[in-house]
Design a protein around this motif. Structure first.
Motif, PDB file in Angstrom:
ATOM      1  N   THR A   1      46.570  91.088  86.421  1.00  0.00           N
ATOM      2  CA  THR A   1      45.819  89.977  85.852  1.00  0.00           C
ATOM      3  C   THR A   1      46.347  89.655  84.459  1.00  0.00           C
ATOM      4  O   THR A   1      46.999  90.495  83.826  1.00  0.00           O
ATOM      5  CB  THR A   1      44.317  90.309  85.762  1.00  0.00           C
ATOM      6  OG1 THR A   1      44.158  91.559  85.075  1.00  0.00           O
ATOM      7  CG2 THR A   1      43.700  90.427  87.147  1.00  0.00           C
TER       8      THR A   1
ATOM      9  N   ARG B   1      41.831  97.820  88.925  1.00  0.00           N
ATOM     10  CA  ARG B   1      42.993  96.970  89.215  1.00  0.00           C
ATOM     11  C   ARG B   1      43.775  97.477  90.432  1.00  0.00           C
ATOM     12  O   ARG B   1      44.764  96.864  90.838  1.00  0.00           O
ATOM     13  CB  ARG B   1      43.922  96.905  87.997  1.00  0.00           C
ATOM     14  CG  ARG B   1      43.331  96.203  86.790  1.00  0.00           C
ATOM     15  CD  ARG B   1      42.945  94.767  87.105  1.00  0.00           C
ATOM     16  NE  ARG B   1      42.524  94.019  85.923  1.00  0.00           N
ATOM     17  CZ  ARG B   1      41.290  93.943  85.492  1.00  0.00           C
ATOM     18  NH1 ARG B   1      40.312  94.582  86.142  1.00  0.00           N
ATOM     19  NH2 ARG B   1      40.975  93.225  84.421  1.00  0.00           N
TER      20      ARG B   1
ATOM     21  N   ASP C   1      39.392  91.354  80.283  1.00  0.00           N
ATOM     22  CA  ASP C   1      38.120  92.062  80.463  1.00  0.00           C
ATOM     23  C   ASP C   1      38.160  93.435  79.793  1.00  0.00           C
ATOM     24  O   ASP C   1      37.662  94.425  80.334  1.00  0.00           O
ATOM     25  CB  ASP C   1      37.789  92.183  81.953  1.00  0.00           C
ATOM     26  CG  ASP C   1      36.338  92.552  82.205  1.00  0.00           C
ATOM     27  OD1 ASP C   1      35.497  92.234  81.355  1.00  0.00           O
ATOM     28  OD2 ASP C   1      36.055  93.179  83.249  1.00  0.00           O
TER      29      ASP C   1
ATOM     30  N   SER D   1      37.358  89.875  87.435  1.00  0.00           N
ATOM     31  CA  SER D   1      38.795  89.619  87.276  1.00  0.00           C
ATOM     32  C   SER D   1      39.401  89.143  88.598  1.00  0.00           C
ATOM     33  O   SER D   1      39.036  88.082  89.102  1.00  0.00           O
ATOM     34  CB  SER D   1      39.492  90.882  86.750  1.00  0.00           C
ATOM     35  OG  SER D   1      39.295  91.994  87.623  1.00  0.00           O
TER      36      SER D   1
ATOM     37  N   ALA E   1      41.982  87.834  82.457  1.00  0.00           N
ATOM     38  CA  ALA E   1      41.544  88.536  83.669  1.00  0.00           C
ATOM     39  C   ALA E   1      41.721  87.686  84.928  1.00  0.00           C
ATOM     40  O   ALA E   1      41.083  87.932  85.942  1.00  0.00           O
ATOM     41  CB  ALA E   1      40.091  89.009  83.550  1.00  0.00           C
TER      42      ALA E   1
END
Length: 678
Positions: free
Chosen positions: A561, A629, A603, A661, A565
């Motif tokens: 990202t 993530r 974020d 995100s 985000a």
């Protein structure tokens, strides 16, 4: 028609040039038409603004004229609907691609954006999304990253792809430097260089070029650096004068003559000075190979000193003295100075004690390269040394710095990850791959028992042959890329993500056969997040897996990202280890092949490369942030055990990051219904 202060008194401004005045009038008309157009018609009016702005920027004084109109074209809607509409989220490193583009509109809008931010930074108008301080900070980063545009003429490649467009970034940056001041650029550049060098990349030519520009600035009496640039001395000296005998950068021949008249004490001082500079910065001066080759005729002790070896490396050197001498004679030259650092770190790793590695290195020394391999190396690196010596430098650097492998500006993260993983975990297998690729122009790997030849496979992920790579990657990656793509094609028709089958076959037996993904391949929606995360905690988190350290590096996939985000794309990384950092925070340490691991993923998820227990080349995140993530991981299904009893609060923290995100547009309707809300 809109009027501006720079058009009212042409005798005192750069617009006194008649051609520029005429172009500025046309630009004002184009901006006015865009500003007065209804929203649906603006896209049709924008090309005229960009084309006229491009012509203005090609003129002397054009950048100043554009800066004066910054607020006007911002309000007219030049950036509406584009990434440039939100300047607070712009990424400095991405400007290089835009400014080098062959697309005139892309070059123009990037230049307009920089000049818009310059006007904000200088207080010429207030922007509702970015402050003057933020704009100033962003521009200093952009200038530092693209410093070559200030001092270098367009390269042949730029002239071929951009033509006259190549002049626009240079006019732009000259104007930015005059308005911002060189002192801000130099300080920001020095910070950026040290940040990159801490990661110990294999490819350091861009960094060396930046340091050279700093040295030029320092030597130029017309450039006033003020009190800035003080931290540059160590960087400049590491390349051009690390020791007393070469402090004034006398040239290689004079330095050789000085060495021939030195006694042992003087040679000891030179060896210590070079080693200290090399290990401090990760950079190697061209004088260092001259000393090292000279010391081969003296003593092992001085060779070890020049390499800066600890007891471990010194023992390895003494055990394999003949091989090390041959490697220095074959691969360490003034044109391949980084081979010294690679050799030193390889000896420190002690990998020569693995039975196959030393014989494989002897093979590498006498390896016959195909014409194709020789041509590729000569095109990419020049002919200052033989292609065999250049490849040997690459081999030494990759074995010494397995986490310094970068993918360049290419979509070949899988291949870069594989090379790094083999250098880190299975060095003799890497050397075998290099031999096959460089000597035979073919690599054969097996997928579920069936051979796959790189010569018989069709195209890979990369659409063209990558050139911006280290010597080993330059030769091996095209073969790996085609094989990886062919493995993916052989999974066509199977249910689920092909990485489940490709990763263990492509990377090595140690890649776990257990596989988890949190995205439904068919719909792209998030899928069984809770179960996915509990499996990940049970497999990797020491508090939930019986305190079992990770034994082998494991391939994984992340959703990358940007700083806002927003989802960018899928990316291949390697999970290296999970442990407590110096502040007792559980972190995941991983390898990212994207050339620079320090990134802001939005974020409050900011990837760290130093100060949190990272080893050179590692990136890290707190465990929960990393999990937010992650979208693919492998594990050993025989060792996993029960699903981790993670607290709901911890899971909610991770899932919150995901939903804010890359998962924002991937929440299935059932998940939305199950969400009780705040």
């Amino acid at each position: 028609m809109i009027t501006h202060r720079h058009t009212q008194d042409t005798s005192a401004t750069p617009e006194a040039n008649d051609k520029l005045v005429g172009l500025c009038q046309k630009l004002d008309q184009a901006i006015s038409l865009l500003a007065n157009a209804p929203a649906f018609a603006k896209p049709g009016k924008l090309p005229r603004v960009l084309d006229t702005a491009r012509r203005v920027l090609l003129q002397e004084g054009g950048a100043a004229a554009i800066e004066a109109r910054a607020q006007a074209f911002e309000k007219a809607g030049v950036f509406t609907g584009s990434d440039w509409q939100t300047p607070q989220y712009l990424v400095p490193s991405l400007t290089t691609h835009s400014l080098k583009s062959a697309n005139p509109n892309l070059v123009a809008i990037e230049a307009l954006s920089e000049l818009r931010l310059l006007a904000v930074a200088k207080g010429e108008f207030l922007h509702d999304q970015i402050s003057a301080e933020q704009a100033h900070h962003y521009l200093t980063q952009v200038m530092a990253i693209n410093l070559w545009l200030l001092f270098g003429a367009p390269s042949e490649a730029e002239r071929e792809t951009q033509g006259r467009l190549a002049q626009i970034p240079r006019h732009l940056f000259q104007h930015l430097a005059e308005r911002i001041g060189y002192e801000h650029i130099i300080d920001r550049l020095i910070d950026e260089i040290w940040r990159i060098l801490e990661q110990r990349p294999i490819q350091v030519e861009p960094v060396k070029a930046m340091i050279t520009q700093i040295a030029i600035c320092q030597a130029n009496p017309e450039i006033d650096l003020g009190v800035s640039g003080q931290g540059a001395d160590r960087l400049v000296s590491s390349l051009f004068g690390p020791t007393r005998a070469c402090r004034e950068d006398p040239g290689l021949e004079i330095y050789r003559e000085r060495l021939s008249s030195m006694d042992s004490a003087a040679l000891q001082g030179e060896a210590t000075g070079f080693a200290r500079a090399m290990h401090d910065t990760g950079l190697v001066s061209a004088y260092h190979p001259v000393l090292l080759r000279h010391l081969l005729d003296h003593s092992d002790h001085l060779v070890a000193e020049a390499l800066g070896l600890s007891a471990t490396g010194r023992d390895c050197l003494l055990c394999y003295r003949e091989l090390v001498s041959a490697l220095i004679r074959g691969g360490v030259h003034p044109a391949t100075p980084q081979a010294v650092f690679g050799l030193a770190l390889m000896l420190e790793r002690g990998i020569l004690y693995q039975p196959p590695v030393a014989p494989a290195m002897w093979r590498q020394l006498s390896l016959t390269l195909t014409e194709w391999s020789q041509a590729r190396l000569n095109i990419a690196f020049g002919e200052a040394v033989s292609p065999r010596a250049r490849l040997l430098e690459g081999v030494l650097c990759m074995l010494g710095q397995p986490l310094g492998v970068g993918q360049g500006n290419n979509p070949t993260c899988q291949s870069a990850r594989a090379l790094s993983m083999w250098a880190y975990n299975d060095p003799d297998y890497l050397l075998q791959m290099v031999a096959w690729a460089a000597r035979d122009d073919e690599i054969i790997m097996h997928f579920e028992g069936q051979p796959i030849s790189s010569m018989e496979s069709s195209g890979g992920v990369a659409q063209s042959l990558p050139m911006d790579l280290d010597p080993v990657s330059l030769i091996v990656v095209p073969h790996l890329d085609r094989i990886y793509a062919e493995m993916g094609r052989r999974c066509t028709g199977r249910e689920g993500d092909p990485h489940r089958w490709v990763n263990p076959e492509f990377h090595g037996w140690w890649s776990g056969r257990g596989f988890r993904i949190n995205v439904d391949v068919a719909t792209g929606q998030l899928h069984e997040l809770d179960t996915f995360l509990r499996h990940f905690y049970a497999s990797y988190h020491p508090y939930f897996n019986g305190n079992q350290p990770l034994i082998h590096p494991q391939p994984a996939g992340i959703a990358v990202t940007d700083s806002a985000a927003r989802f960018i794309g899928w990316h291949a990384i390697t999970v290296l280890r999970v442990s407590l950092d110096p502040s007792d925070v559980m972190r995941v340490y991983f390898y990212n092949p994207n050339n620079d691991s320090g990134q802001d993923w939005g974020d409050d998820v900011k990837v760290s490369t130093s100060d949190h227990g990272e080893r050179a080349g590692e990136a890290s995140l707190p465990f929960a942030q990393f999990a937010s993530r992650l979208y693919i991981f492998h594990y050993d299904p025989l060792e996993r055990g029960e699903l981790a009893q993670v607290t709901q609060a911890e899971l909610d923290l991770v899932i919150g990051h995901i939903h804010r995100s890359w998962g924002a547009d991937r929440i299935s309707p059932t998940d939305l219904q199950a969400d009780a809300g705040p």
